[in-house]
Design an enzyme around this catalytic site. Structure first.
Site, mmCIF file in Angstrom:
data_model
loop_
_atom_site.group_PDB
_atom_site.id
_atom_site.type_symbol
_atom_site.label_atom_id
_atom_site.label_comp_id
_atom_site.label_asym_id
_atom_site.label_seq_id
_atom_site.Cartn_x
_atom_site.Cartn_y
_atom_site.Cartn_z
ATOM 1 N N GLU A 3 34.472 40.386 30.884
ATOM 2 C CA GLU A 3 35.762 39.676 30.751
ATOM 3 C C GLU A 3 35.548 38.205 31.157
ATOM 4 O O GLU A 3 34.769 37.916 32.067
ATOM 5 C CB GLU A 3 36.745 40.339 31.735
ATOM 6 C CG GLU A 3 38.109 39.687 31.842
ATOM 7 C CD GLU A 3 38.941 40.271 33.005
ATOM 8 O OE1 GLU A 3 38.364 40.654 34.052
ATOM 9 O OE2 GLU A 3 40.172 40.342 32.855
ATOM 10 N N ASN A 53 44.058 37.341 27.169
ATOM 11 C CA ASN A 53 42.779 37.724 27.769
ATOM 12 C C ASN A 53 42.121 38.662 26.741
ATOM 13 O O ASN A 53 42.545 39.801 26.567
ATOM 14 C CB ASN A 53 43.036 38.423 29.112
ATOM 15 C CG ASN A 53 41.771 38.631 29.897
ATOM 16 O OD1 ASN A 53 40.671 38.629 29.344
ATOM 17 N ND2 ASN A 53 41.902 38.817 31.206
ATOM 18 N N LYS A 89 43.941 42.172 26.269
ATOM 19 C CA LYS A 89 44.217 42.966 27.485
ATOM 20 C C LYS A 89 45.709 43.266 27.634
ATOM 21 O O LYS A 89 46.540 42.349 27.595
ATOM 22 C CB LYS A 89 43.710 42.189 28.693
ATOM 23 C CG LYS A 89 43.821 42.889 30.029
ATOM 24 C CD LYS A 89 43.167 42.005 31.102
ATOM 25 C CE LYS A 89 43.139 42.640 32.469
ATOM 26 N NZ LYS A 89 42.474 41.780 33.456
ATOM 27 N N GLU A 98 47.096 36.113 36.297
ATOM 28 C CA GLU A 98 46.941 36.466 34.874
ATOM 29 C C GLU A 98 48.282 36.475 34.145
ATOM 30 O O GLU A 98 48.376 36.112 32.993
ATOM 31 C CB GLU A 98 46.260 37.824 34.731
ATOM 32 C CG GLU A 98 44.789 37.779 35.068
ATOM 33 C CD GLU A 98 44.060 39.006 34.594
ATOM 34 O OE1 GLU A 98 44.091 39.315 33.399
ATOM 35 O OE2 GLU A 98 43.448 39.683 35.448
ATOM 36 N N CYS A 155 38.913 45.176 31.915
ATOM 37 C CA CYS A 155 39.091 45.277 33.366
ATOM 38 C C CYS A 155 40.197 46.235 33.797
ATOM 39 O O CYS A 155 40.026 47.440 33.729
ATOM 40 C CB CYS A 155 39.278 43.886 33.972
ATOM 41 S SG CYS A 155 38.947 43.912 35.748
ATOM 42 N N ASN A 205 36.191 41.629 35.811
ATOM 43 C CA ASN A 205 36.010 40.749 36.988
ATOM 44 C C ASN A 205 36.827 41.424 38.076
ATOM 45 O O ASN A 205 38.056 41.266 38.115
ATOM 46 C CB ASN A 205 36.635 39.364 36.769
ATOM 47 C CG ASN A 205 35.867 38.470 35.816
ATOM 48 O OD1 ASN A 205 35.293 37.469 36.216
ATOM 49 N ND2 ASN A 205 35.876 38.812 34.548
HETATM 50 N N1 CDV Z 1 40.422 41.246 36.261
HETATM 51 C C1 CDV Z 1 41.098 42.352 36.629
HETATM 52 O O1 CDV Z 1 41.814 42.939 35.839
HETATM 53 N N2 CDV Z 1 40.964 42.756 37.939
HETATM 54 C C2 CDV Z 1 41.638 43.887 38.492
HETATM 55 C C3 CDV Z 1 41.900 43.722 39.964
HETATM 56 C C4 CDV Z 1 42.880 42.676 40.238
HETATM 57 C C5 CDV Z 1 42.384 44.979 40.615
HETATM 58 C C6 CDV Z 1 40.866 45.190 38.275
HETATM 59 O O2 CDV Z 1 41.487 46.151 37.873
HETATM 60 O O3 CDV Z 1 39.663 45.247 38.539
#
Ligand code: CDV
Length: 321
Positions: free
Chosen positions: A47, A110, A128, A148, A193, A218
């Protein structure tokens, strides 16, 4: 008949606010070349691979903010990113890349794209859906922010599985004689993510027969304001817990949907203060991790997988139920 595919996660070490874009692209090209030397046919990058994880910051200037974004459809030709796509085409290796997308109406997303090297074009795009964090920074000046919701719209493209052509020799094509399931081009899906923590994305892909789910991330190792009131943990304990939950969802959802999954982290200490977990891994349809990252820097995680292994859970077990 095995349907073998050689896949890789290209874990990136930290990208800093001050890291020039060319330097990041050149590290990504090096990783792509290493993956290709191992025989990889498709490589997943994390990401927001092209920048640091900038939603940590409250950025007031539109010009400053725009510098973190790319125009989605022009990624293979934009001067910033073209060298990566040229290399993928030269090596004949597909790539999937996460980045901040600015669309023609000025909206931010994203986004993750899948680029087919043989076709020389982006064949799938995912935005996302689950945007964590807040619109406004936390009151606590020491909190780690995740803005975000401020910079991105919730994804509007759904969870559409797609076939990746030219990866498996002799794969059955639409309208061909072969009528059995599981003989065609690989069926893939993308998550970004936080999406990996929610069942519906996986399930939507599962119901479309997905064979490989790709997920770039991330994930901060320690962010008590963001993650809410859990039992108090030291930063070290919190990071172990974050890696545990990452692997838990990759393994459990691969098992429940009888698919492989590839996850690629941006890892390490970004901007000298935001610690991101590693743990990039490749998981099989039985939920086992077949390859995983050793550290938190630039690293290729590689595996040769047989998509035939997805059939048991998709056909035999559910057919008897
Ligand atoms: N970049 C993300 O989506 N990070 C989230 C954190 C904030 C919990 C994750 O689910 O890894």
């Amino acid at each position: 008949m095995p349907r073998t595919l050689k896949v890789a996660a290209a874990q990136l070490g930290p990208n800093h606010l001050t890291t020039p874009r060319e330097e990041i692209i050149s590290r990504m090209i090096k990783l792509l070349q290493s993956a290709s030397n191992l025989g990889a046919q498709t490589v997943l990058f994390p990401e927001t691979a092209l920048t640091n994880f900038f939603p940590r910051y409250l950025i007031a200037s539109q010009t400053e903010l725009d510098a973190f974004f790319e125009h989605g459809d022009s990624l293979p030709t934009s001067p910033n990113t073209k060298p990566l796509f040229d290399e993928a085409q030269k090596l004949g290796v597909d790539i999937s890349v996460g980045f901040a997308e600015r669309d023609k109406d000025g909206k931010g997303w994203n986004t993750q794209i899948y680029y087919s090297a043989k076709k020389g074009e982006v064949i799938a795009k995912y935005r996302k859906v689950h945007l964590p964090g807040t619109k406004e920074p936390f009151e606590n000046p020491d909190a780690i922010n995740q803005l975000e919701k401020r910079y991105f719209e919730p994804g509007n493209l759904g969870f559409k599985a797609f076939r990746t052509p030219d990866l498996i020799p002799g794969a059955a094509k639409k309208g061909s004689e072969v009528k059995e399931h599981g003989k065609g081009d690989p069926i893939m899906g993308m998550l970004i993510c936080n999406d990996r923590r929610w069942a519906e994305g996986w399930r939507c892909y599962g119901l479309q027969g997905v064979e490989v789910v790709m997920c770039g991330y991330n994930t901060t190792g320690y962010a008590p304001d963001l993650w809410g009131a859990r039992k108090p943990m030291t930063p070290e304990e919190a990071e172990v817990d974050a890696v545990f939950h990452h692997k838990l969802v990759m393994q459990a959802n691969s098992y429940m949907n009888s698919c492989f999954s590839i996850s690629a982290a941006k890892a390490g200490l970004e901007d000298g203060k935001f610690d991101l977990i590693g743990g990039s891994c490749i998981t099989d349809p039985e939920g086992h991790i077949v390859a995983e990252a050793k550290g938190k820097g630039d690293e290729i995680v590689f595996a040769e997988i047989d998509l035939e292994e997805c059939r048991q859970g998709k056909e035999m077990v559910s057919a008897q139920a």
